[in-house]
Design a protein around this motif. Structure first.
Motif, PDB file in Angstrom:
ATOM      1  N   GLY A   1      92.388 -12.272  44.602  1.00 21.37           N
ATOM      2  CA  GLY A   1      93.072 -11.877  43.376  1.00 21.37           C
ATOM      3  C   GLY A   1      92.268 -12.073  42.107  1.00 21.37           C
ATOM      4  N   TRP A   2      90.999 -12.466  42.235  1.00 19.25           N
ATOM      5  CA  TRP A   2      90.185 -12.692  41.031  1.00 19.25           C
ATOM      6  C   TRP A   2      90.079 -11.393  40.247  1.00 19.25           C
ATOM      7  CZ3 TRP A   2      88.664 -16.812  38.471  1.00 19.25           C
ATOM      8  CH2 TRP A   2      87.705 -16.674  37.465  1.00 19.25           C
ATOM      9  N   PRO A   3      90.312 -11.420  38.939  1.00 23.22           N
ATOM     10  CA  PRO A   3      90.340 -10.187  38.130  1.00 23.22           C
ATOM     11  C   PRO A   3      88.951  -9.630  37.811  1.00 23.22           C
ATOM     12  CG  PRO A   3      90.806 -12.091  36.749  1.00 23.22           C
ATOM     13  CD  PRO A   3      90.698 -12.601  38.168  1.00 23.22           C
ATOM     14  N   TRP A   4      88.238  -9.183  38.846  1.00 19.49           N
ATOM     15  CA  TRP A   4      86.868  -8.689  38.676  1.00 19.49           C
ATOM     16  C   TRP A   4      86.796  -7.506  37.712  1.00 19.49           C
ATOM     17  CZ3 TRP A   4      83.187 -11.732  40.346  1.00 19.49           C
ATOM     18  CH2 TRP A   4      83.406 -12.549  41.441  1.00 19.49           C
ATOM     19  N   ASP A   5      87.732  -6.612  37.794  1.00 19.93           N
ATOM     20  CA  ASP A   5      87.636  -5.354  37.045  1.00 19.93           C
ATOM     21  C   ASP A   5      88.484  -5.320  35.785  1.00 19.93           C
ATOM     22  OD1 ASP A   5      85.889  -4.304  38.972  1.00 19.93           O
ATOM     23  OD2 ASP A   5      87.586  -3.739  40.235  1.00 19.93           O
ATOM     24  N   GLU A   6      88.976  -6.448  35.377  1.00 21.15           N
ATOM     25  CA  GLU A   6      89.819  -6.508  34.191  1.00 21.15           C
ATOM     26  C   GLU A   6      88.959  -6.604  32.931  1.00 21.15           C
ATOM     27  OE1 GLU A   6      93.130  -6.187  34.317  1.00 21.15           O
ATOM     28  OE2 GLU A   6      92.978  -5.988  36.479  1.00 21.15           O
ATOM     29  N   PRO A   7      89.543  -6.340  31.775  1.00 20.93           N
ATOM     30  CA  PRO A   7      88.799  -6.491  30.520  1.00 20.93           C
ATOM     31  C   PRO A   7      88.284  -7.922  30.356  1.00 20.93           C
ATOM     32  CG  PRO A   7      90.864  -5.357  30.144  1.00 20.93           C
ATOM     33  CD  PRO A   7      90.897  -5.843  31.560  1.00 20.93           C
ATOM     34  N   GLU A   8      87.166  -8.049  29.702  1.00 17.06           N
ATOM     35  CA  GLU A   8      86.536  -9.349  29.505  1.00 17.06           C
ATOM     36  C   GLU A   8      87.346 -10.215  28.540  1.00 17.06           C
ATOM     37  OE1 GLU A   8      82.874 -10.151  30.673  1.00 17.06           O
ATOM     38  OE2 GLU A   8      84.062  -9.022  32.099  1.00 17.06           O
ATOM     39  N   SER A   9      87.864 -11.322  29.032  1.00 19.28           N
ATOM     40  CA  SER A   9      88.634 -12.237  28.197  1.00 19.28           C
ATOM     41  C   SER A   9      88.724 -13.577  28.890  1.00 19.28           C
ATOM     42  CB  SER A   9      90.042 -11.687  27.961  1.00 19.28           C
ATOM     43  OG  SER A   9      90.888 -12.695  27.468  1.00 19.28           O
ATOM     44  N   ASP A  10      88.301 -14.626  28.204  1.00 20.85           N
ATOM     45  CA  ASP A  10      88.430 -15.948  28.811  1.00 20.85           C
ATOM     46  C   ASP A  10      89.894 -16.292  29.038  1.00 20.85           C
ATOM     47  OD1 ASP A  10      88.724 -16.132  26.014  1.00 20.85           O
ATOM     48  OD2 ASP A  10      88.113 -18.233  25.999  1.00 20.85           O
ATOM     49  N   HIS A  11      90.779 -15.754  28.208  1.00 25.41           N
ATOM     50  CA  HIS A  11      92.217 -16.006  28.378  1.00 25.41           C
ATOM     51  C   HIS A  11      92.732 -15.371  29.671  1.00 25.41           C
ATOM     52  CE1 HIS A  11      92.412 -17.794  24.446  1.00 25.41           C
ATOM     53  NE2 HIS A  11      91.851 -16.719  23.932  1.00 25.41           N
ATOM     54  N   LEU A  12      92.229 -14.209  30.023  1.00 22.22           N
ATOM     55  CA  LEU A  12      92.617 -13.560  31.265  1.00 22.22           C
ATOM     56  C   LEU A  12      92.236 -14.427  32.466  1.00 22.22           C
ATOM     57  CD1 LEU A  12      93.475 -10.977  32.947  1.00 22.22           C
ATOM     58  CD2 LEU A  12      91.044 -10.444  32.910  1.00 22.22           C
ATOM     59  N   PHE A  13      91.009 -14.931  32.472  1.00 24.63           N
ATOM     60  CA  PHE A  13      90.543 -15.735  33.595  1.00 24.63           C
ATOM     61  C   PHE A  13      91.293 -17.067  33.643  1.00 24.63           C
ATOM     62  CE2 PHE A  13      86.974 -12.873  32.671  1.00 24.63           C
ATOM     63  CZ  PHE A  13      86.944 -12.208  33.888  1.00 24.63           C
ATOM     64  N   GLN A  14      91.584 -17.640  32.483  1.00 27.05           N
ATOM     65  CA  GLN A  14      92.365 -18.872  32.443  1.00 27.05           C
ATOM     66  C   GLN A  14      93.773 -18.622  32.980  1.00 27.05           C
ATOM     67  OE1 GLN A  14      92.471 -20.941  28.708  1.00 27.05           O
ATOM     68  NE2 GLN A  14      94.024 -22.359  29.402  1.00 27.05           N
ATOM     69  N   ALA A  15      94.404 -17.527  32.572  1.00 29.24           N
ATOM     70  CA  ALA A  15      95.740 -17.200  33.052  1.00 29.24           C
ATOM     71  C   ALA A  15      95.734 -17.010  34.569  1.00 29.24           C
ATOM     72  CB  ALA A  15      96.260 -15.939  32.363  1.00 29.24           C
ATOM     73  N   HIS A  16      94.700 -16.375  35.079  1.00 32.13           N
ATOM     74  CA  HIS A  16      94.603 -16.200  36.525  1.00 32.13           C
ATOM     75  C   HIS A  16      94.533 -17.555  37.224  1.00 32.13           C
ATOM     76  CE1 HIS A  16      93.325 -15.065  40.499  1.00 32.13           C
ATOM     77  NE2 HIS A  16      92.331 -15.917  40.357  1.00 32.13           N
ATOM     78  N   LEU A  17      93.669 -18.438  36.735  1.00 30.54           N
ATOM     79  CA  LEU A  17      93.535 -19.756  37.360  1.00 30.54           C
ATOM     80  C   LEU A  17      94.850 -20.524  37.326  1.00 30.54           C
ATOM     81  CD1 LEU A  17      90.006 -20.809  36.065  1.00 30.54           C
ATOM     82  CD2 LEU A  17      90.636 -20.160  38.408  1.00 30.54           C
ATOM     83  N   GLU A  18      95.536 -20.456  36.195  1.00 30.70           N
ATOM     84  CA  GLU A  18      96.821 -21.146  36.087  1.00 30.70           C
ATOM     85  C   GLU A  18      97.845 -20.525  37.036  1.00 30.70           C
ATOM     86  OE1 GLU A  18      97.572 -20.904  31.892  1.00 30.70           O
ATOM     87  OE2 GLU A  18      96.251 -22.614  31.465  1.00 30.70           O
ATOM     88  N   GLU A  19      97.822 -19.210  37.164  1.00 28.21           N
ATOM     89  CA  GLU A  19      98.762 -18.497  38.034  1.00 28.21           C
ATOM     90  C   GLU A  19      98.601 -18.889  39.501  1.00 28.21           C
ATOM     91  OE1 GLU A  19      98.998 -13.914  39.195  1.00 28.21           O
ATOM     92  OE2 GLU A  19      99.450 -14.300  37.068  1.00 28.21           O
ATOM     93  N   VAL A  20      97.380 -19.125  39.925  1.00 26.83           N
ATOM     94  CA  VAL A  20      97.143 -19.497  41.325  1.00 26.83           C
ATOM     95  C   VAL A  20      97.201 -21.002  41.536  1.00 26.83           C
ATOM     96  CG1 VAL A  20      95.833 -17.405  41.811  1.00 26.83           C
ATOM     97  CG2 VAL A  20      94.610 -19.501  41.163  1.00 26.83           C
TER      98      VAL A  20
END
Length: 78
Positions: free
Chosen positions: A35-54
């Motif tokens: 589920g890592w957001p490889w193709d999503e827009p570049e944003s540290d907040h996006l990656f942080q949200a993903h980590l928190e979500e999992v």
């Protein structure tokens, strides 16, 4: 560092094979997690949200805090 990357995911993947550090741990998490957001827009907040979500533990969140500024600096240098 290998400069063939064009995104945070690509930059992170450069660490996956041999980096023994918190950033390397984050890279391995990304490589192993479908589920890592490889193709999503570049944003540290996006990656942080993903980590928190999992339910990632604090060390991975801290690794992102360490990795993102390194990526931005490398991207700027490039």
């Amino acid at each position: 560092m290998n400069r063939t990357w064009s995104s945070f995911g690509g930059w992170l993947a450069a660490y996956a094979a041999d980096e023994q550090s918190p950033v390397g741990d984050l890279a391995r998490h990304a490589a192993e997690h479908p589920g890592w957001p490889w193709d999503e827009p570049e944003s540290d907040h996006l990656f942080q949200a993903h980590l928190e979500e999992v339910g990632a533990e604090e060390p991975l969140l801290d690794a992102l805090d360490e990795a993102w500024p390194q990526y931005v600096a490398d991207r700027t240098y490039r």
